[in-house]
Motif scaffolding. Structure first.
Motif, PDB file in Angstrom:
ATOM      1  N   VAL A   1      46.578 -26.620  54.429  1.00  0.00           N
ATOM      2  CA  VAL A   1      45.790 -27.716  54.996  1.00  0.00           C
ATOM      3  C   VAL A   1      44.324 -27.361  54.816  1.00  0.00           C
ATOM      4  CG1 VAL A   1      45.262 -29.087  57.033  1.00  0.00           C
ATOM      5  CG2 VAL A   1      47.589 -28.221  56.689  1.00  0.00           C
ATOM      6  N   LEU A   2      43.594 -28.200  54.095  1.00  0.00           N
ATOM      7  CA  LEU A   2      42.166 -28.006  53.865  1.00  0.00           C
ATOM      8  C   LEU A   2      41.392 -29.074  54.632  1.00  0.00           C
ATOM      9  CD1 LEU A   2      42.188 -27.404  49.996  1.00  0.00           C
ATOM     10  CD2 LEU A   2      42.307 -25.703  51.814  1.00  0.00           C
ATOM     11  N   GLN A   3      40.394 -28.631  55.380  1.00  0.00           N
ATOM     12  CA  GLN A   3      39.602 -29.565  56.176  1.00  0.00           C
ATOM     13  C   GLN A   3      38.180 -29.657  55.612  1.00  0.00           C
ATOM     14  OE1 GLN A   3      38.297 -28.655  60.376  1.00  0.00           O
ATOM     15  NE2 GLN A   3      39.788 -30.269  60.822  1.00  0.00           N
ATOM     16  N   PHE A   4      37.713 -30.905  55.457  1.00  0.00           N
ATOM     17  CA  PHE A   4      36.390 -31.181  54.910  1.00  0.00           C
ATOM     18  C   PHE A   4      35.595 -32.030  55.904  1.00  0.00           C
ATOM     19  CE2 PHE A   4      39.515 -30.842  51.581  1.00  0.00           C
ATOM     20  CZ  PHE A   4      38.914 -30.080  50.587  1.00  0.00           C
TER      21      PHE A   4
ATOM     22  N   THR B   1      47.486 -30.580  52.136  1.00  0.00           N
ATOM     23  CA  THR B   1      46.963 -31.702  52.920  1.00  0.00           C
ATOM     24  C   THR B   1      45.439 -31.608  52.945  1.00  0.00           C
ATOM     25  OG1 THR B   1      48.932 -31.720  54.320  1.00  0.00           O
ATOM     26  CG2 THR B   1      46.992 -32.846  55.164  1.00  0.00           C
ATOM     27  N   LEU B   2      44.781 -32.710  52.628  1.00  0.00           N
ATOM     28  CA  LEU B   2      43.322 -32.781  52.635  1.00  0.00           C
ATOM     29  C   LEU B   2      42.888 -33.663  53.804  1.00  0.00           C
ATOM     30  CD1 LEU B   2      42.803 -33.448  48.808  1.00  0.00           C
ATOM     31  CD2 LEU B   2      43.013 -31.242  49.979  1.00  0.00           C
ATOM     32  N   LEU B   3      42.140 -33.083  54.737  1.00  0.00           N
ATOM     33  CA  LEU B   3      41.695 -33.806  55.923  1.00  0.00           C
ATOM     34  C   LEU B   3      40.188 -34.027  55.862  1.00  0.00           C
ATOM     35  CD1 LEU B   3      43.688 -31.844  58.673  1.00  0.00           C
ATOM     36  CD2 LEU B   3      44.326 -33.999  57.585  1.00  0.00           C
ATOM     37  N   SER B   4      39.788 -35.274  56.004  1.00  0.00           N
ATOM     38  CA  SER B   4      38.373 -35.643  55.980  1.00  0.00           C
ATOM     39  C   SER B   4      37.956 -36.086  57.378  1.00  0.00           C
ATOM     40  CB  SER B   4      38.151 -36.774  54.968  1.00  0.00           C
ATOM     41  OG  SER B   4      36.804 -37.180  54.947  1.00  0.00           O
TER      42      SER B   4
ATOM     43  N   ASP C   1      35.803 -39.759  58.119  1.00  0.00           N
ATOM     44  CA  ASP C   1      36.515 -41.041  58.158  1.00  0.00           C
ATOM     45  C   ASP C   1      37.949 -40.902  58.662  1.00  0.00           C
ATOM     46  OD1 ASP C   1      37.378 -39.622  55.990  1.00  0.00           O
ATOM     47  OD2 ASP C   1      37.044 -41.203  54.520  1.00  0.00           O
ATOM     48  N   ASN C   2      38.272 -39.709  59.200  1.00  0.00           N
ATOM     49  CA  ASN C   2      39.600 -39.464  59.772  1.00  0.00           C
ATOM     50  C   ASN C   2      40.712 -39.811  58.787  1.00  0.00           C
ATOM     51  OD1 ASN C   2      41.217 -38.545  61.903  1.00  0.00           O
ATOM     52  ND2 ASN C   2      41.564 -40.621  62.660  1.00  0.00           N
TER      53      ASN C   2
ATOM     54  N   VAL D   1      43.337 -37.192  66.752  1.00  0.00           N
ATOM     55  CA  VAL D   1      44.305 -36.884  65.695  1.00  0.00           C
ATOM     56  C   VAL D   1      43.760 -35.720  64.878  1.00  0.00           C
ATOM     57  CG1 VAL D   1      45.472 -37.716  63.637  1.00  0.00           C
ATOM     58  CG2 VAL D   1      45.160 -39.248  65.588  1.00  0.00           C
ATOM     59  N   VAL D   2      44.492 -34.601  64.884  1.00  0.00           N
ATOM     60  CA  VAL D   2      44.100 -33.422  64.123  1.00  0.00           C
ATOM     61  C   VAL D   2      44.792 -33.413  62.768  1.00  0.00           C
ATOM     62  CG1 VAL D   2      44.121 -30.888  64.084  1.00  0.00           C
ATOM     63  CG2 VAL D   2      43.666 -32.111  66.224  1.00  0.00           C
ATOM     64  N   ASN D   3      46.118 -33.573  62.772  1.00  0.00           N
ATOM     65  CA  ASN D   3      46.903 -33.608  61.530  1.00  0.00           C
ATOM     66  C   ASN D   3      48.200 -34.370  61.808  1.00  0.00           C
ATOM     67  OD1 ASN D   3      48.120 -33.193  59.059  1.00  0.00           O
ATOM     68  ND2 ASN D   3      48.444 -31.005  59.335  1.00  0.00           N
TER      69      ASN D   3
END
Length: 312
Positions: free
Chosen positions: A19-22, A98-101, A104-105, A248-250
């Motif tokens: 899981v990568l968070q941006f 998983t790419l989390l932005s 813009d959620n 919402v985190v993931n």
């Protein structure tokens, strides 16, 4: 204390999950992540993790794993003390990212391809799973089988458990036309998009009615993210509001969490309409955790009390 029921989760497509968070994802640009998490995942593993969090039933995932990713996956399962029966394969276990932005959620999932195990390995896994029909109280078919595997794999599992009068939850929709007619006392748990693809009908209640009339299923449970959920059971259709999640985190793994908690409660004797509500609440709590299928049960129970169930 009564002995816990036992569930065999068939997770033929595990994954090493990153899981990568941006701060904000940009197309056609270099994106550097702020944070990264990595852990064992895939629908079967997420199911067992969620069942373990809920604590009503014992569960074991039966899976295939190989290569460096497979070793990482098994080491992680051992650290979590999640039960698994793994059949080694020559092909490396896939990696899913998983790419989390945050800005813009938005969530984007990138899934590597997976290949079918060698025929002798597939046969050994099938025989093991079928042997558990005597001792397990239920089976869960978690997701699609790898490319190249026949739907007969699921068909034989459903037949083995149905012959023993055991419940089988089916969380799959591709290539299951020959499986559903054998699913006596079965549960079909998929999402609204998958229901439309399976039935060819856009209206969820109508699609549920059509499938229950066509197949010997005990009930059909349909989720749709933060939108309303539906349960078809005993000639009735129940509609559920999904409780709002503070942050919402993931959201990945929420469907697997529904399956695990719903089936755990169902085989423990909880009324299906209430069991599904527990599953929805746990899935909502899962959205607040980075790890798929992981949640705080006390938070899930609080969310459960906010669910409103209506009967059509």
């Amino acid at each position: 204390m009564a002995q816990k029921k036992k569930i065999t989760a068939v997770g033929a497509n595990p994954a090493w999950q990153k899981v990568l968070q941006f701060e904000a994802m940009r197309y056609n640009a270099v994106n550097r992540a702020d944070r990264m998490w990595a852990f064992a995942s895939g629908k079967g593993i997420n199911f067992v993790r969620a069942a373990n969090c809920w604590g009503v039933a014992e569960s074991e995932v039966v899976q295939f794993a190989g290569g460096d990713n497979g070793k990482l996956l098994l080491d992680d399962l051992a650290k979590e003390a999640l039960r698994c029966k793994t059949f080694p394969v020559s092909e490396p276990t896939r990696c899913c990212t998983t790419l989390l932005s945050r800005r813009d959620n938005a969530m984007t999932e990138i899934i590597e391809p997976s290949k079918a195990p060698d025929p002798e390995v597939e046969k050994a896994a099938l025989e093991y799973i079928k042997s558990l029909a005597d001792t397990a109280d239920a089976a869960a078919l978690c997701g699609q089988v790898p490319a190249g595997m026949s739907a007969d794999f699921y068909l034989e599992i459903v037949r083995a458990f149905a012959q023993k009068g055991k419940t089988v939850l089916i969380d799959s929709y591709k290539n299951i036309a020959q499986v559903l007619p054998e699913a006596r006392q079965g549960i079909l748990k998929i999402n609204a998009e998958e229901l439309q693809a399976l039935s060819g009908i856009n209206d969820v209640p109508e699609a549920i009615k059509q499938l229950i009339g066509r197949y010997p299923l005990e009930c059909i449970a349909i989720t749709d993210g933060a939108n309303r959920a539906f349960l078809g059971y005993d000639s009735a259709i129940y509609v559920y509001n999904v409780p709002e999640v503070p942050e919402v985190v993931n959201p990945v793994g929420s469907g697997d969490t529904v399956s695990a908690v719903f089936l755990s409660e169902y085989i423990a004797g909880t009324a299906p309409e209430k069991a599904f509500a527990y599953g929805i609440a746990a899935a909502s709590a899962n959205c607040m955790s980075m790890k798929c299928g992981e949640f705080d049960r006390s938070v899930a129970e609080e969310l459960f009390r906010k669910i409103i169930i209506n009967k059509l």
